[in-house]
Design an enzyme around this catalytic site. Structure first.
Site, PDB file in Angstrom:
ATOM      1  N   ARG A  51      33.582 -59.956   3.329  1.00 33.39           N
ATOM      2  CA  ARG A  51      33.865 -59.494   1.978  1.00 33.39           C
ATOM      3  C   ARG A  51      33.263 -60.427   0.930  1.00 33.39           C
ATOM      4  NH1 ARG A  51      37.417 -56.295   0.892  1.00 33.39           N
ATOM      5  NH2 ARG A  51      38.267 -56.596   2.985  1.00 33.39           N
ATOM      6  N   THR A  52      33.538 -61.702   1.053  1.00 34.42           N
ATOM      7  CA  THR A  52      33.042 -62.659   0.062  1.00 34.42           C
ATOM      8  C   THR A  52      31.522 -62.738   0.112  1.00 34.42           C
ATOM      9  OG1 THR A  52      35.074 -63.937   0.289  1.00 34.42           O
ATOM     10  CG2 THR A  52      33.205 -65.056  -0.726  1.00 34.42           C
ATOM     11  N   LYS A  80      23.509 -78.226  15.929  1.00 38.25           N
ATOM     12  CA  LYS A  80      22.636 -79.313  16.394  1.00 38.25           C
ATOM     13  C   LYS A  80      23.044 -80.649  15.789  1.00 38.25           C
ATOM     14  CE  LYS A  80      18.718 -76.134  16.919  1.00 38.25           C
ATOM     15  NZ  LYS A  80      17.491 -75.655  16.250  1.00 38.25           N
ATOM     16  N   ARG A 101      30.495 -71.289   2.259  1.00 41.02           N
ATOM     17  CA  ARG A 101      31.828 -71.165   2.848  1.00 41.02           C
ATOM     18  C   ARG A 101      31.893 -72.099   4.039  1.00 41.02           C
ATOM     19  NH1 ARG A 101      35.790 -67.018   1.746  1.00 41.02           N
ATOM     20  NH2 ARG A 101      37.314 -66.975   3.409  1.00 41.02           N
ATOM     21  N   HIS A 129      39.061 -71.529  -3.382  1.00 41.49           N
ATOM     22  CA  HIS A 129      38.236 -70.328  -3.264  1.00 41.49           C
ATOM     23  C   HIS A 129      38.047 -69.830  -4.692  1.00 41.49           C
ATOM     24  CE1 HIS A 129      36.396 -66.773  -2.013  1.00 41.49           C
ATOM     25  NE2 HIS A 129      37.402 -66.096  -1.518  1.00 41.49           N
TER      26      HIS A 129
END
Lengths: 307, 307, 307
Positions: A51-52, A80, A101, A129
Site C-alpha cells: 500500500r505505502t 550481502k 521502509r 511513519h
C-alpha cells in the site's frame, strides 16, 4: 537539503503550506501532471508494504516522474552485508529522491545522513511513519475544514499503533483538540504519550474501554487494526483482535458529520456494511495519501511550481 | 464501466471490433504510442506469472502509459489479511485500470464488484484466463484470415488446461469450426465441455489419442503443456508429461498452411527443431498477446482513438 | 545486431568510442534525456542484484526509456521449466533491449543466440560481468585521464573475483600497464590469468601479500570483497574475510593522486573513515556505472545521437 523522518520535522506553518499544496493538487491535478518529468523516485522497501509503496509510486507517476527500487530485502544488497549508508550513497546516483521502509528503527535517519538526495521515512519498524500522519491530517482537514476545535476518537491498539502516536503528536500543535482514547486495558496508550505529550501540553483527553461511550461525542473516529506482528504470543493477539468491531448499529450513536478514518489494511474491525455509510472515509483517505505524497515530493525536491 | 472476467463477456461483434483494433495497432503502432500518456496500469499478481505480467506491462508502455503493482502475494497486503475488495478500492486511487492474477477462482470478479476502475482477470486459478483466449483468437485470425471454417486440433492436457476450455467456448460462436481433441485417456476434455458446449451446439468434434491421426486434417494445432501443479500425485504427472512430443517428422504429416500455437511456456512437448518451421507460430503468438492487450486496455478505458 | 557478453567483445577502438560517449553523457545529460523515449529495457534477473539492476534501470530512465522485468527467478517462468532461449524469444516481443543476470555461466550467451533484441550479460555466475568492467575502465579513465601508463593494485579475493579477472584482461590491451596483485596465498590469481594473460602478453606484474608493500607505487587501488558464496566451507571464508582492511593509516602510504575503486557492496574491507578521503572513488564509480550503461544501451540500440 531536507529529509522527512518524523511528522514533527515540519513546523505547523510548513505543514499548512504542504496541506494547501496537496489540496491544490486535488483540485487541479493536470497542473502538476508533468512537473517531475525526468525526476526519479527510488522506493527502497526492506520490508514489504504494498500500500505505502504503491502510493508513493502513484504519487511520482502523477507528477510525470519515474520510479525504480525494490519491494523486499531479499532482492537487495542488504543480504550481502551492505550498510544502508552505503546503499543510499549508491542510490543517490540513480534517483533524485528516495522513500525508505525498514524494519529497523532509525535506519532511514542513518541513510539520510549519508545521502545526497532527500530521504523520506516510509516507516521504520514500530517507530515512525510520517507520510501516514500527513495523510491523516490532510484527510481530517479536507473533510472537516479544520485541524483545530475537534474531538478525535482513537480506537483499537493504542499501545503499539505508531500511526496513533504520531497523529496525537501532530494534532496537539493545534488549538482545542480533545482526544478520547478507546482501547482494552492491555492496549492502552503508552505512558510517554500520556505524560509527555498529552498532560504536558494540557490537552484534554479521556481513556475509555467501550466504543459506544465515546461515539456520540466524536468529530473523527480513527480506527486501527490489532497487528499480529506486534505481539509476542499468539494467545494475546487472538484475545485482542476482535475486541472492537464497528458496525451499522454502533454508527447510529455517532454524529451525522463524524468521519471514520483507518490507516488500512483493515481486517474485521470495521464491518463491511459500514462501507456504504457516507461517513466512512477510509478509502478516500487512501486517495488523500497520494495527494499528500505528491505535495511532499514537490516540496523536498524544491520543484518550481506552476502558478 | 466494463471489466473482463471471461472471454465470453464480449459478444461476437464486440470481439470482432476488438480484434480489428488489435490488427490496426499491429499495422500502425506509432499511431497508438501516446494515447495512454498519463494513464496508469496496476498489475496485481497474487501468484507469479512473468509472461502474462510482462505482456500487460509492455502493452501499457506501448500506449505511453505507466505501470505499478506487485508480482507475488508475499509483497502484498494480502499477507496482512486484507480482502481483495479492500485492496482494489485502494488501488482504484492509484491506477486507472488493473490486471489481476489470483490463485483463487473468482477473486478478480469479487474485486471488480468493489472497484471503481476496470478490472481485467489475468488468470484466476484453473478457472479463466481471458486475455490468453483473446491472444489465441487474434493469432488464428491474423494467420488464417478468419475464425470460421476451421479444423482446430487441441493437444495435450485437455482436462485441466483452462486455455483449451476457454478457446473452445469462444470458437463455437463462429460457423463451421470443427475440433479434433487429442489427449491420453486420463486427460480427456471434461464432460461439461463435451456435453454442454460441443454437443449442445451441434459442433463437429472427434476425440483421438494419437497426434499422427489428427495432424493431416488440421488448420491449427494448439499444443499445451502438462502442468505439474494440476496433478495431485507426482507419478501421474511423470507418466503424462512426455505423452506428446511434436517433432520435425510428425510435422511432415501436417498441411503446408497449418499453424502451431502454444500458450507457453513449453517444456518439451514441442521439439526445438520445430521452431525454424514457418508453421511454428507460438512466438508470434506472444507478440499478438501484446497487441490484443493494448486493444483491450484502450477499449476498457474508453480511450478516444486517433483516426 | 550486437550483444555484450564479455568486455573483450569490444575492440580497443570500439571501447574508446563507448567511453567517449559515456563522458559526453556525463557532461551533457540533458542532450540524451529523451533519445530513448518509447524504447523499453527488459531486466531479466534470475538472481537478485539490486545494485546492477537499478543501475541499468536508472540508465534507461535517464535516456527517456521504460523498464520492465523481474528481480528474482521465483517470479519468472524458469520455475515452470522454460529455457532461457524461449524466455528471450518471448521477451523480444516486449522490449527493445535486455539485461540478463543468471546464476549459470553461459546463460546470457544462450539467450543472445535465440534473441531478436540485443542482450547484455549483467553477470553470469562467477564468469563475466562486463558492465562492471566498463564501469571500472570509465572510472579510471575519467579520474586519471588515461588507460595506459598506470600501475594498478588489485587487492583481496583475486581467485574468485570475476571483476578482477575481467579488468586485467581489459587493461592488458593498453600500453605500459603494470599490476601489483595483493592477496593471501589462498586467494591468489588463477594460473590462467597469470600464464595466459599476463606472462603471454609480457605484462609486468608482482604478487605480494601485504597491502602496505604495494600502496606507495599505485596509481589505482582496486579493492574487492571476499564473497561468502564463492567458498565451499564457512571456516575458510571466516579466515579470509578480514585479511585486508584499508584504513586512514594505510592511506598515508599512498600517493596523493591514487584513487581507490571497489565494485561494491563492501563489507568491512574499506573502513568508513576512508570515505571522506578525496581519493575514495568507489561511490563516484557507481555514478560512472550509470553513464557507461547509458552509452552501452545507445550503442547496442544503434540510436541516432544528437550532435
Amino acid at each position: 537539503m531536507r529529509h522527512l523522518m518524523s511528522p514533527l520535522d515540519l513546523s505547523v506553518d510548513e505543514l499548512n503550506t504542504l496541506l494547501d499544496l496537496a489540496s491544490d493538487i486535488e483540485k487541479h491535478p493536470d497542473k502538476y501532471a508533468h512537473v517531475c518529468d525526468d525526476k526519479r523516485l527510488a522506493t527502497l522497501f526492506y520490508e514489504p508494504s504494498t500500500r505505502t509503496r504503491l502510493s508513493f509510486e502513484a504519487a511520482m507517476m502523477n507528477l510525470g516522474g519515474k520510479v525504480l527500487g525494490f519491494s523486499s530485502a531479499d532482492s537487495s544488497s542488504a543480504s550481502k552485508g551492505e550498510s544502508v549508508a552505503d546503499t543510499i550513497r549508491v542510490v543517490s546516483c540513480y534517483a533524485d529522491i528516495c522513500a525508505m521502509r525498514h524494519p529497523k528503527e532509525g535506519a532511514p535517519l542513518v541513510a539520510s545522513m549519508a545521502s545526497s538526495i532527500p530521504v523520506i521515512n516510509a516507516g521504520d519498524g514500530g517507530h515512525q511513519h510520517p507520510t501516514q500522519t500527513l495523510t491523516d491530517l490532510l484527510t481530517i482537514r479536507s473533510l472537516k475544514g479544520r485541524l483545530d476545535n475537534l474531538t478525535i476518537g482513537l480506537c483499537g491498539d493504542l499501545k503499539f499503533g505508531r500511526t496513533v502516536h504520531s497523529l496525537i503528536e501532530a494534532l496537539v500543535r493545534y488549538t482545542n483538540v480533545k482526544f478520547i482514547l478507546i482501547s482494552p486495558e492491555e492496549l492502552r496508550i503508552p505512558s510517554y504519550i500520556r505524560e509527555d505529550v498529552l498532560k504536558k501540553n494540557n490537552i484534554e483527553f479521556q481513556e475509555v474501554e467501550r466504543l459506544e461511550d465515546a461515539l456520540p461525542d466524536l468529530d473523527i473516529l480513527y480506527m486501527t487494526r490489532v497487528q499480529k506482528e506486534r505481539f509476542f504470543n499468539e494467545e494475546d493477539y487472538v484475545r485482542m483482535k476482535d475486541f472492537y468491531i464497528l458496525d451499522k448499529q454502533k454508527m447510529e450513536l455517532a454524529k451525522k458529520d463524524m468521519y471514520i478514518l483507518h490507516p488500512l489494511p483493515r481486517v474485521n474491525e470495521i464491518s463491511t456494511e459500514v462501507d456504504a455509510d457516507p461517513r466512512a472515509a477510509y478509502f478516500k483517505q487512501a486517495q488523500y495519501g497520494v495527494y499528500v505524497r505528491m505535495a511532499l515530493i514537490l516540496t523536498l525536491l524544491e520543484v518550481k511550481l506552476p502558478c
